[in-house]
Design an enzyme around this catalytic site. Structure first.
Site, short mmCIF file in Angstrom:
data_model
loop_
_atom_site.label_atom_id
_atom_site.label_comp_id
_atom_site.label_asym_id
_atom_site.label_seq_id
_atom_site.Cartn_x
_atom_site.Cartn_y
_atom_site.Cartn_z
N LYS B 115 37.17 78.41 40.21
CA LYS B 115 36.85 79.28 41.05
C LYS B 115 35.96 80.55 40.29
O LYS B 115 34.60 80.64 40.89
CB LYS B 115 37.12 79.15 42.40
CG LYS B 115 37.74 78.07 43.29
CD LYS B 115 37.15 77.44 43.34
CE LYS B 115 37.58 75.51 43.53
NZ LYS B 115 36.58 74.38 43.75
N GLU B 202 39.12 87.49 46.98
CA GLU B 202 37.61 87.63 47.82
C GLU B 202 38.14 88.53 49.49
O GLU B 202 39.12 88.46 49.61
CB GLU B 202 37.18 86.29 48.60
CG GLU B 202 36.38 86.04 47.46
CD GLU B 202 35.81 84.34 47.47
OE1 GLU B 202 35.24 83.40 46.82
OE2 GLU B 202 36.06 83.75 49.03
N GLU B 277 29.75 74.42 48.94
CA GLU B 277 30.05 75.89 49.56
C GLU B 277 29.60 76.64 50.28
O GLU B 277 29.34 77.61 49.33
CB GLU B 277 31.98 75.36 50.10
CG GLU B 277 32.68 73.67 50.52
CD GLU B 277 33.52 73.96 50.72
OE1 GLU B 277 33.99 72.77 51.01
OE2 GLU B 277 34.68 75.00 49.83
N ARG B 294 32.87 66.26 44.26
CA ARG B 294 33.56 64.72 44.91
C ARG B 294 32.57 64.68 45.56
O ARG B 294 31.65 65.76 46.24
CB ARG B 294 35.01 65.32 44.67
CG ARG B 294 35.62 66.18 45.09
CD ARG B 294 36.43 65.71 45.89
NE ARG B 294 37.19 67.55 46.29
CZ ARG B 294 36.84 68.14 47.69
NH1 ARG B 294 35.76 67.17 48.76
NH2 ARG B 294 37.49 68.67 48.03
#
Lengths: 141, 519
Positions: B115, B202, B277, B294
């Site tokens: 990520k 985050e 996203e 995916r």
């Protein structure tokens, strides 16, 4: 007015006058039926003394509804799973809804909470242990 | 490409088998012991046992999956979602064995699977990211270092798994006091789910919406993004309702989102199906969150509004075909699509998993309804896997029509023997905030908190009376009288309806009623 009841497989048609219902009935456990009425599920069981130990869910719900948290409360596994974490030890004072044990099943961790404020009198599981549904995990008094 | 092995189970295996059959391709199912009689095994052309029930011993065993492909002569592998879908070692093992992996390259999976690396790629592509820590915190990084980073970012912060996905290993931390326990929980969950306990931080955006862009990329450098999906209705960071288009995305914002998503995909030379996203804040600014390399669970809503079969395109791309889709078709929604994830969970017991045998099941149909399920009556929902049993999708000319059709379908959805989230969805879709699309990713958790465990969709008096009649009829006719309509109808007239004539019937009581009487 007499109801008109006709069966096709697990599904029943009930007419009360002209009012029509689509009903599905299955026996989930001896003496316990699950009935779906136009898509809403109603649990039905034989009246009288409770049969063999009801589903954990039902037990919890009854306690919730009746406010019956008098006396020792056993916290049981709602499903087979693995004990991820034991959050209390015997002698601990716990508040209502305080987490007691974390159980993992179906890839999700679920925290089981105390049904009432009290003292932990017994812890019958350890971290990593596999448990069957309805196994007693913790007792709070 | 002639035969595809599907390295998955449940509804997604069924979905891929259907695509194979549409395209005249043979399909190979794999199964763990408890799935011997599962739908995907029965539907496939061939099936191979791959081991005991725990995923680590079967659906996650790369060696056994590759062996199964060799044994059946499969020449391609579709990973579905979950399990090994985002595992670069599996994609590489397929390539090494001469199998086409129906998904991105191992390199792209590895890159976007981290990520923190994915965030860096987004920044390089000129796409804004949520402010956070740039480098991953490995298992040996002390809490004090993480605490210092958290101070700098500012509370509340989100802890996330570097190898994450599906909400696993994610924790919200409101203040410094909660950091240590949240780090421990996130690390343990991430370690168990991904075999990697590295985390990153985050900033927690205030009331963000989850907006994502599906895209396809081919091996010839073409990338086509699709109209956005909104997945803001989440419970504990897990999506439960997805829809497309988002009610708050204007055509102008859509153009910005889709070109940002395509820019990230092009930057990493992405091939096959993937999803970028984003979080959208209250001021309409969007931030890259992560990429899923995916097919997504919620891909059917996109198929409903664009008419594009994403799984078919995955297969076509994997065999080297050119992506000749009209990009305008892909970003222009035709009507509105909504998906409800029907889980084997008891919403009235805190969404506790509800494994067991499905005693009776009837799925809805009719205009605008699509049911992607992997089980039927008689099936066992095992405890070893994700409890998703079906995805119910509704299409309407507009959002209102889609909601109305979904409500109709949920009412038709009949499933007994286990508990499901159907009653929850009937309640959820009737919430004024849902109807007017005023929500954010924390909305559902806040709403559930307020309810304090009140039951969803409790049966009313009328339901209970009808249920008692049915119960009485059931005891009279089932097990005592041969269960055929002939016996029911042809019996002595006086027996018609049997003891049910005595309303409520003897000996049967609705549990709900019994409980209310005791109160």
């Amino acid at each position: 007015m007499k109801p008109d009841i006709v069966r096709t497989g697990d599904t029943w048609s009930i007419l009360l006058g002209t009012r029509s219902y689509e009903v599905t009935v299955v026996e989930e456990a001896p003496g316990e039926l699950a009935v779906s009425v136009d898509g809403r599920v109603v649990q039905v069981r034989r009246a009288g003394p409770a049969g063999p130990a009801g589903l954990a869910r039902r037990t919890r719900q009854e306690k919730h509804v009746a406010g019956g948290t008098e006396g020792p409360q056993t916290i049981t596994a709602p499903m087979p799973g693995r004990i991820v974490k034991v959050l209390v030890t015997p002698g601990d004072a716990v508040a209502a809804r305080q987490g007691l044990v974390v159980v993992e099943a179906m890839k999700m961790e679920n925290e089981l909470r105390s049904p009432k404020a009290g003292t932990v009198t017994d812890v019958r599981v350890t971290q990593g242990q596999l448990v069957d549904a309805r196994a007693v995990l913790v007792v709070v008094e | 490409m002639r035969k595809i092995l599907i390295a998955n189970r449940g509804e997604i295996a069924v979905r891929v088998i259907r695509a194979c059959r549409d395209m005249g391709l043979a399909s190979v199912a794999v199964y763990a012991e408890c799935d011997r009689a599962a739908r995907h095994v029965r539907m496939a052309d061939e099936a191979v046992a791959i081991g005991p029930n725990p995923p680590a011993d079967s659906y996650l065993r790369i060696d056994r999956l590759i062996d199964a492909a060799a044994q059946t002569g499969a020449d391609a592998v579709h990973p579905g979602y979950g399990f090994l879908a985002e595992n670069e070692d599996f994609a590489a093992a397929c390539r090494d064995a001469g199998l086409r992996f129906i998904g991105p390259t191992p390199e792209a999976i590895a890159l976007m699977g981290s990520k923190t690396a994915a965030r860096a790629e987004a920044v390089k592509a000129g796409v804004p990211v949520v402010p956070g820590s740039d480098d991953p915190f490995g298992a040996d990084v002390p809490d004090a270092t993480i605490a210092a980073a958290a101070e700098q970012i500012g509370y509340p912060v989100m802890i996330k798994a570097v190898a994450g996905g599906g909400g696993k290993g994610m924790r919200l931390v409101a203040d410094p006091g909660g950091l240590a326990s949240a780090i421990r929980a996130a690390r343990s969950e991430a370690g168990a789910a991904f075999g990697d306990s590295a985390i990153y931080l985050e900033r927690r955006l205030i009331r963000p919406r989850h907006i994502e862009v599906q895209l396809l990329g081919d091996a010839h450098g073409h990338v086509v993004p699709f109209v956005e999906r909104e997945c803001s209705i989440q419970r504990r960071h897990q999506k439960v309702i997805e829809e497309t288009p988002s009610a708050v995305v204007s055509p102008k914002l859509r153009a910005q989102l889709t070109s940002a998503a395509a820019a990230v995909a092009r930057a990493v030379r992405y091939t096959n199906a993937g999803t970028i996203e984003f979080l959208l804040d209250e001021d309409g600014r969007f931030y890259f969150l992560e990429m899923n390399t995916r097919l997504q669970v919620e891909h059917p809503v996109t198929e409903m509004v664009t008419g594009v079969d994403l799984v078919r395109w995955q297969i076509r791309i994997a065999r080297g075909e050119r992506l000749d889709l009209d990009p305008a078709v892909a970003i222009t929604p035709r009507g509105h699509g909504i998906e409800c994830r029907i889980y084997a969970e008891d919403p009235d017991a805190g969404f506790m998993p509800s494994p067991g045998r499905i005693a009776a099941m009837r799925v809805p149909a009719g205009p605008g309804i699509r049911d992607d399920s992997g089980v039927e009556a008689g099936a066992e929902i095992p405890i070893y896997y994700d409890p998703l049993i079906s995805k119910l999708v509704a299409w309407g000319a507009d959002r209102r029509e889609a909601i109305d059709r979904m409500q109709r379908a949920l009412r038709e959805y009949d499933i007994l023997g286990i508990r499901t989230t159907v009653p929850f969805f009937r309640w959820m879709l009737a919430q004024p905030a849902f109807e007017s699309a005023v929500f954010h990713t924390g909305y559902l958790d806040e709403l559930l908190q307020q309810r304090q465990g009140e039951p969803f969709g409790s049966p009313d008096k009328e339901d209970e009376e009808v249920a008692a009649l049915a119960a009485a009829a059931y005891t009279t006719y089932v097990g005592r009288v041969p269960p055929s309509t002939h016996d029911m109808r042809g019996g002595p007239a006086g027996n018609r309806g049997g003891p049910a004539g005595n309303r409520g019937g003897p000996g049967w009581k609705s549990v709900a009623r019994a409980e209310s009487l005791r109160e």
